[in-house]
Write a protein that holds these residues in place. Structure first.
Motif, PDB file in Angstrom:
ATOM      1  N   SER A 186      81.079  75.622  37.502  1.00  0.00           N
ATOM      2  CA  SER A 186      80.747  74.806  38.683  1.00  0.00           C
ATOM      3  C   SER A 186      80.733  75.653  39.947  1.00  0.00           C
ATOM      4  O   SER A 186      79.917  75.441  40.848  1.00  0.00           O
ATOM      5  CB  SER A 186      81.757  73.673  38.842  1.00  0.00           C
ATOM      6  N   ASP A 215      75.466  69.401  36.230  1.00  0.00           N
ATOM      7  CA  ASP A 215      76.842  69.767  35.904  1.00  0.00           C
ATOM      8  C   ASP A 215      77.443  68.681  35.012  1.00  0.00           C
ATOM      9  O   ASP A 215      77.876  67.646  35.496  1.00  0.00           O
ATOM     10  CB  ASP A 215      77.658  69.943  37.194  1.00  0.00           C
ATOM     11  N   GLU A 216      77.410  68.918  33.738  1.00  0.00           N
ATOM     12  CA  GLU A 216      77.916  67.980  32.729  1.00  0.00           C
ATOM     13  C   GLU A 216      77.257  66.597  32.849  1.00  0.00           C
ATOM     14  O   GLU A 216      77.917  65.601  33.131  1.00  0.00           O
ATOM     15  CB  GLU A 216      79.438  67.870  32.824  1.00  0.00           C
ATOM     16  N   GLN A 219      79.481  67.316  39.003  1.00  0.00           N
ATOM     17  CA  GLN A 219      80.396  67.069  37.884  1.00  0.00           C
ATOM     18  C   GLN A 219      81.088  65.717  38.029  1.00  0.00           C
ATOM     19  O   GLN A 219      81.234  64.969  37.083  1.00  0.00           O
ATOM     20  CB  GLN A 219      81.426  68.196  37.803  1.00  0.00           C
TER      21      GLN A 219
HETATM   22 MG   LIG Z   1      83.022  72.384  36.339  1.00  0.00          MG
END
Ligand SMILES: [Mg+2]
Ligand SMILES: Nc1ncnc2c1ncn2[C@@H]1O[C@H](COP(=O)(O)OP(=O)(O)OP(=O)(O)O)[C@@H](O)[C@H]1O
Lengths: 387, 253
Positions: B44, B174-175, B86
């Motif tokens: 991240s 991010d995810e 995220q």
């Molecule tokens: Mg992360």
């Protein structure tokens, strides 16, 4: 009025009717006299503008009275230099209020949250102190700025004689009032009030347009999540500054109208207590709602007028039905809440609303409506598009 | 070979912690590039250096021929980089549809446009575009809901819609499937695949879910403790001993 949907048009129509009928509606409550009616309209405008900044973007300014004061000074100068016609004075007040807001907003918006609030407070107190000191040539210091017989008034000052000229709209004096009997009450129709009322309706209409515009959506997004807005490609600073300037123009307009109905301007209008008052009005009525600020302004100005006029003797008369032993202590306690002490009442009301009705009066009205029309779909009125 | 993103020798320290240690990364235009690695590897943090949230201590980040360093987040977005965070970043107080409309307006009108007099209701094109995008991510039914009321997985899909409506050149995820049920995860994979095929949007995806990674990625970079330890095609990653060591040696994935 195009560009608004049916519900908004209805809202605007009802608002306009209610405002124009103000002298009739409010007469039974002892609030139908021109001075108070004008205050309702003027502070309603002030709060509508404040709400465009605070209600939509979440930026809490503690210095908006500065723009109101600037508007008043600007208008009185217009009366002194140009003409006793209120139109140029009002235009001048709006422009100067906006210009001032541009300067103060540009600096203050470099910070957010509490630091922003403190900066606006500091600027407003600075303006207040300067109006009393170095700016005396412009503000006439403690005496306040007034019109005088020998002012130039280049547009309509020639050949003046007699007493001080009156503020007017193309010859129609602001202080002219027609009285008529209606349903056993005396109703007062005052030119100054109807000027303020017309401007209030226009101001409400403009706020409605702003609320429903793409710009308004951006401001609400800014309040909800400024970070996300940045990462979505929006430069949030100019949006916040635009909202600040618009609210400053509303404040200037309100200041100009104060001067139009009573042509003098004093520095006390810029004091922090006055800035705090508009915050209270907005929160009391319902920040971020369309009607809330007007209701909040009306409520505060009403209580101010009614409560501050009551003194201990009147209180005693009012409670004369009680036995002496009970009356004496009750009167001495209640006396704290009236007259000079009416701010105490305001404080109590404010606390009660913030604790029990965080959405303000509008939220209260909405809850009441829901109680009455259980099951029916949400009122068409306004706000919370999400739901 | 036509790189859209070129990261060279990027370093970032947080006090004594070297979060990024001489990171190099090249993302080819039109591909999906996955970044995997254990918790705290710096994934991240690396994305933060692309969108203006962080500035690397040293190194360069070039996007489509221009440097991203020192640019503000809104400038980077306007260049064509959108990001799903995220932890979902949405406008909780707005309706689902309004969330996407904000993004669509920002894409059409640029970083600032004073449109205080026009009606939002009259923006039919923007509304239709936003609705179509909500349809794509499967949120059209919820368009009138307050975004705060969405489930975590739906918030993520909303954020994805906000990015997609901007038709970005580079999409950073991010995810994107964290917090989603299996079925929603599969839907999201299908959606992202379809986007790659139809619009050719370049993507950088951080994911812990290997099913997602191996369904989507053309290339994979594996990070551990601030380093990129391996970069290769998916089929070569699974058996790589360095990768297994990173996952077993570090925190659980
Ligand atoms: Mg992360
Ligand atoms: N702003 C910050 N200040 C200080 N330390 C930070 C900051 N951001 C990240 N870190 C630290 O840097 C390291 C890398 O964090 P990062 O969030 O990039 O990891 P990650 O690979 O995304 O992990 P995860 O899979 O858990 O999301 C972590 O040890 C984290 O605690």
């Amino acid at each position: 009025m195009t560009n608004l949907n049916a519900a908004d048009r209805l809202l605007l129509l009802l608002f306009a009717v209610a405002v124009l009928a103000g002298p009739v509606i409010l007469a039974p409550f002892g609030a139908g006299y021109p001075d108070l009616l004008q205050k309702f309209a003027i502070y309603g405008l002030f709060a509508i503008g404040f709400n465009i900044l605070f209600g939509l973007t979440g930026y809490l300014s503690f210095g908006h009275a500065a723009f109101l004061g600037v508007g008043s000074y600007a208008a009185v100068w217009a009366f002194k230099l140009l003409s006793m016609n209120v139109l140029p004075a009002i235009v001048f007040a709006v422009l100067l209020g906006g210009l001032f807001a541009l300067l103060i907003g540009y600096v203050s918006l470099r910070r957010s949250g509490i630091y922003f609030s403190i900066l606006t407070l500091a600027f407003a107190q600075m303006s207040y102190n300067m109006a009393y000191s170095v700016l005396t040539p412009l503000t006439n210091g403690e005496t306040g700025l007034q019109i005088a017989l020998d002012d130039p008034r280049i547009l309509d000052g020639a050949g003046q004689s007699g007493g001080l000229p009156l503020t007017n709209l193309f010859g129609l004096p602001m202080n002219q009032t027609w009285e008529s009997e209606l349903l056993g009450m005396t109703v007062q129709f005052n030119v100054g009030f109807y000027l303020c009322a017309a401007v209030l309706i226009l101001g409400f209409y403009a706020a409605l347009r702003i609320f429903r515009s793409p710009f308004g959506l951006m401001l609400r997004a800014l309040k909800s999540n400024q970070n996300r807005l940045n990462y979505t490609g929006v430069n949030t600073r100019p949006y916040a500054l635009a909202a600040f300037v618009i609210s400053g123009m509303y404040a200037g307009l309100a200041g100009g109208l104060l001067a139009a109905t009573d042509p003098l301007a004093g520095a006390e209008r810029m004091q922090w207590t006055a800035s705090g008052e508009v915050v209270l009005m907005t929160i009391l009525g319902g920040a971020g709602t369309l009607l809330g600020p007007v209701l909040g302004a009306g409520m505060i100005k009403y209580f101010e007028a009614i409560l501050s006029a009551i003194n201990k003797a009147e209180l005693s008369d009012l409670l004369s039905f009680l036995p002496d032993a009970l009356r004496e202590p009750l009167v001495s306690v209640l006396a704290l809440f009236v007259g000079e002490g009416w701010h105490l009442t305001l404080g109590v009301i404010f606390m009660a609303i913030v604790i029990f009705l965080p959405g303000g009066l509008v939220e209260g009205a909405r809850r009441a409506m829901r109680l009455f029309s259980r099951g029916a779909s949400d009122a068409p009125s306004e706000e919370r598009p999400a739901k | 070979m036509d790189p859209i993103l070129k990261v060279q020798n990027v370093n970032k320290r947080f006090g004594g912690l070297k979060a990024l240690d001489d990171v190099n990364l090249t993302v080819e235009r039109g591909t999906v590039h996955a970044i995997i690695g254990p918790n705290g590897a710096g994934k991240s943090t690396l994305l933060n250096c692309f969108v203006g949230r962080l500035t690397p201590d040293t190194g360069t980040v070039m996007f489509d021929g221009v440097s991203l360093l020192g640019r503000k987040p809104h400038e980077i977005n306007q260049l064509g980089v959108s990001r799903v965070f995220q932890t979902p970043e949405i406008f909780e107080a707005l309706s689902v549809l309004e969330n996407v409309m904000v993004a669509a307006l920002a894409h059409r009108d640029g970083a600032f446009r004073m449109n205080a007099w026009g009606a939002l209701d009259a923006e039919a094109e923007i509304r239709d575009l936003a609705l179509a995008t909500l349809e794509d991510v499967g949120l059209a039914q919820r368009r009138a809901m307050e975004a705060a009321a969405l489930s975590r997985g739906d918030k993520r899909r909303l954020e994805l819609a906000m990015c997609l409506v901007q038709d970005p050149k580079l999409l950073l995820l991010d995810e994107p499937t964290a917090g989603m049920a299996r079925a929603d995860t599969n839907n999201t994979i299908d959606l992202l695949k379809r986007l790659s095929e139809e619009r050719g949007i370049t993507k950088v995806v951080i994911e812990h879910d290997m099913h997602v990674v191996f369904s989507l990625a053309h290339r994979i970079s594996v990070m551990a403790q601030g380093h990129v330890i391996v970069e290769d095609r998916p089929e070569n990653i699974k058996g790589n001993p360095k990768v297994q060591e990173a996952y077993l040696g570090g925190a659980h994935a």
